[in-house]
Design an enzyme around this catalytic site. Sequence first.
Site, short mmCIF file in Angstrom:
data_model
loop_
_atom_site.label_atom_id
_atom_site.label_comp_id
_atom_site.label_asym_id
_atom_site.label_seq_id
_atom_site.Cartn_x
_atom_site.Cartn_y
_atom_site.Cartn_z
CD GLN A 1 -3.29 0.15 0.37
OE1 GLN A 1 -3.59 -1.01 0.60
NE2 GLN A 1 -3.93 0.88 -0.53
N GLY B 1 -12.45 -0.49 2.78
CA GLY B 1 -12.77 -1.90 2.62
C GLY B 1 -11.66 -2.70 1.97
CG ASP B 2 -8.56 -5.84 1.09
OD1 ASP B 2 -7.97 -5.20 0.22
OD2 ASP B 2 -8.38 -7.06 1.25
CE LYS C 1 -5.59 -4.03 2.77
NZ LYS C 1 -5.80 -3.51 1.39
P1 NDP Z 1 -14.59 -9.09 -1.92
O1 NDP Z 1 -14.69 -9.63 -0.55
O2 NDP Z 1 -15.63 -8.16 -2.42
O3 NDP Z 1 -14.49 -10.28 -2.98
C1 NDP Z 1 -13.46 -11.21 -2.91
C2 NDP Z 1 -13.68 -12.26 -3.99
O4 NDP Z 1 -12.53 -13.10 -4.05
C3 NDP Z 1 -14.86 -13.17 -3.70
O5 NDP Z 1 -15.39 -13.63 -4.92
C4 NDP Z 1 -14.20 -14.29 -2.92
O6 NDP Z 1 -14.89 -15.52 -2.96
C5 NDP Z 1 -12.86 -14.42 -3.65
N1 NDP Z 1 -11.86 -14.94 -2.73
C6 NDP Z 1 -11.51 -14.42 -1.52
N2 NDP Z 1 -10.57 -15.17 -0.93
C7 NDP Z 1 -10.34 -16.17 -1.77
C8 NDP Z 1 -9.48 -17.28 -1.72
N3 NDP Z 1 -8.67 -17.50 -0.66
N4 NDP Z 1 -9.48 -18.14 -2.78
C9 NDP Z 1 -10.30 -17.92 -3.86
N5 NDP Z 1 -11.14 -16.87 -3.95
C10 NDP Z 1 -11.16 -16.02 -2.93
O7 NDP Z 1 -13.13 -8.41 -2.00
P2 NDP Z 1 -12.59 -7.33 -3.05
O8 NDP Z 1 -13.21 -7.56 -4.38
O9 NDP Z 1 -12.67 -6.01 -2.43
O10 NDP Z 1 -11.04 -7.72 -3.09
C11 NDP Z 1 -10.50 -8.62 -4.06
C12 NDP Z 1 -9.01 -8.38 -4.18
O11 NDP Z 1 -8.77 -7.04 -4.62
C13 NDP Z 1 -8.19 -8.54 -2.89
O12 NDP Z 1 -6.91 -9.01 -3.23
C14 NDP Z 1 -8.09 -7.10 -2.39
O13 NDP Z 1 -6.98 -6.94 -1.54
C15 NDP Z 1 -7.89 -6.37 -3.71
N6 NDP Z 1 -8.20 -4.95 -3.73
C16 NDP Z 1 -9.40 -4.47 -3.30
C17 NDP Z 1 -9.67 -3.12 -3.38
C18 NDP Z 1 -10.99 -2.56 -3.00
O14 NDP Z 1 -11.18 -1.35 -3.19
N7 NDP Z 1 -11.94 -3.33 -2.52
C19 NDP Z 1 -8.67 -2.16 -3.85
C20 NDP Z 1 -7.45 -2.78 -4.35
C21 NDP Z 1 -7.25 -4.12 -4.27
P3 NDP Z 1 -15.78 -15.97 -1.68
O15 NDP Z 1 -16.97 -15.06 -1.70
O16 NDP Z 1 -16.10 -17.40 -1.94
O17 NDP Z 1 -14.90 -15.78 -0.48
O1 2IT Z 2 -5.84 -2.64 -1.47
C1 2IT Z 2 -6.38 -1.53 -1.55
O2 2IT Z 2 -5.86 -0.58 -2.15
C2 2IT Z 2 -7.68 -1.35 -0.90
N1 2IT Z 2 -8.23 -2.30 -0.34
C3 2IT Z 2 -8.34 0.00 -0.89
C4 2IT Z 2 -7.79 0.85 0.21
C5 2IT Z 2 -8.49 2.17 0.43
O3 2IT Z 2 -8.10 2.83 1.39
O4 2IT Z 2 -9.39 2.55 -0.33
#
Ligand code: NDP
Ligand code: 2IT
Length: 461
Positions: free
Chosen positions: A126, A180-181, A141
């Site tokens: 990050q 969120g994450d 984080k």
């Molecule tokens: P969500 O919780 O909305 O969705 C996560 C998705 O990934 C779900 O479909 C989940 O399936 C799947 N998943 C989670 N863990 C696993 C695993 N161990 N194996 C396989 N599938 C898995 O999270 P986000 O969409 O917010 O985050 C997804 C990724 O993006 C993460 O790496 C996060 O760090 C990254 N990210 C998120 C940001 C954000 O703004 N939200 C910003 C930048 C990066 P299930 O429902 O079955 O668990």
């Molecule tokens: O991994 C990421 O950049 C995030 N989960 C979003 C972090 C944020 O502060 O919006």
Amino acid sequence: MSFVPTLDTDNNSSKALRYIEDVYAQLVARNPQEPEFHQAVKEILASLLPILAAEPKYQNQAILERLVEPERMITFRVPWTDDTGKIRVNRGYRVQFNSAIGPYKGGLRFHPSVNASIIKFLGFEQIFKNALTGQHIGGGKGGADFDPKGKSEGEIMRFAQSFMTELQNFIGPDQDVPAGDIGVGAREIGYLFGQYKRIRGGYPAGVLTGKGILYGGSQARTEATGYGTVYFVSEMLKAKGLSVNGSRVVISGSGNVAIYAMQKAAQLGAKVVACSDSAGYVYDENGIQMDTVRRLKEVERKRISEYVKEHPQATYFPSSSQIWTIPCDIALPCATQNEIDEKMARTLIANGVKAVGEGANMPSTLEAIHLFQQAGILFAPAKAANAGGVAVSALEMAQNSMRLSWSFNEVDAKLQEIMGSIYRQSVDAAQQYGQPGNLLAGANIAGFKMVADAMLAEGVV
Ligand code: NDP
Ligand code: 2IT
């Protein structure tokens, strides 16, 4: 992906190489059993040799030693009562990694796999991602080893309230701003914000981002990470005379990032043929219907396997990692860390993938990245490609401070501008430090340089 120097006859290069190797060895010794943290640090260090060789001041001022040591790592007890009256205890974390360029900023992850290694790898990434956005935000984080799956609304709320009751001691709009994450979306941010406000009083809108629009959230924050990833990949393709339009795309995950990557890719004329959750993936040759996925996951909170009940032409396969066996032009891993390993990278390459864009954090192993680079696949690294989410979080903080709200189109235009700027910074730094076309090296060097220079300016702190 090794620490082999590019100019091994050069004295500065050999010194920089020894420096990198020493810092990495110390890191592993001081942080045993944290493989994800080691991996994230190794990926960065492997890119920094040219800049460390060219600029000995970073070594002289112990910049790497200071960068890999979090300013603060907080762990805390999160007790809560489940619907049967049983008392449960989880562990909460917040790493405040680096505040050289702004208040700590980064998401919260609620997932049973959360531990110190996961939180530190995410916090470390990050730092550089946030610098690339051009906003003044440091790296942080947090999260908990809480599993939201199968929990009732009441349990989620009580857990979030207990988590915030402790976390509120350490955060604030000018101090540390979570978002969120995985496992933390609009619902959880609402409960966390309600509890913070209740304890601290006033209306401290800027303490969290990803809030609902009604209570201080920004337009387009929900869409920002997925949209931003596709904007970045578009820029990368455009430079090679290619386009998202007409391409075949596979996107892992079906959460926040995946859903809006799907929407933007389809808007730009791509066909998204598969998506997944942790239990399996769906393949739909007609193109995945994003509205169905969004309703199933965001509203009904069901499994992706339910998709085929509504779209009988689609097929469900109960193994999420096998999603990468589907031939595609563009692969967008948007689920979790290390979801593309060496074997899956080989399969993607053999099936003719042209570009990989990392929507998730660290979704490709170091070996997989190495294979993509060797094969000449266009590779958009996570800390550049998924920076759109945190960039719009910083725009949310700005709107909260100004007490005004920008329209969706205004925020989306700023997001596109920021993703374009991150792409150009990555290209330019790669070129300047002798690795033309290597966006991973470029993003790592450009992010590092901003943070390291701010640390130099601020003295030994
Ligand atoms: P969500 O919780 O909305 O969705 C996560 C998705 O990934 C779900 O479909 C989940 O399936 C799947 N998943 C989670 N863990 C696993 C695993 N161990 N194996 C396989 N599938 C898995 O999270 P986000 O969409 O917010 O985050 C997804 C990724 O993006 C993460 O790496 C996060 O760090 C990254 N990210 C998120 C940001 C954000 O703004 N939200 C910003 C930048 C990066 P299930 O429902 O079955 O668990
Ligand atoms: O991994 C990421 O950049 C995030 N989960 C979003 C972090 C944020 O502060 O919006």
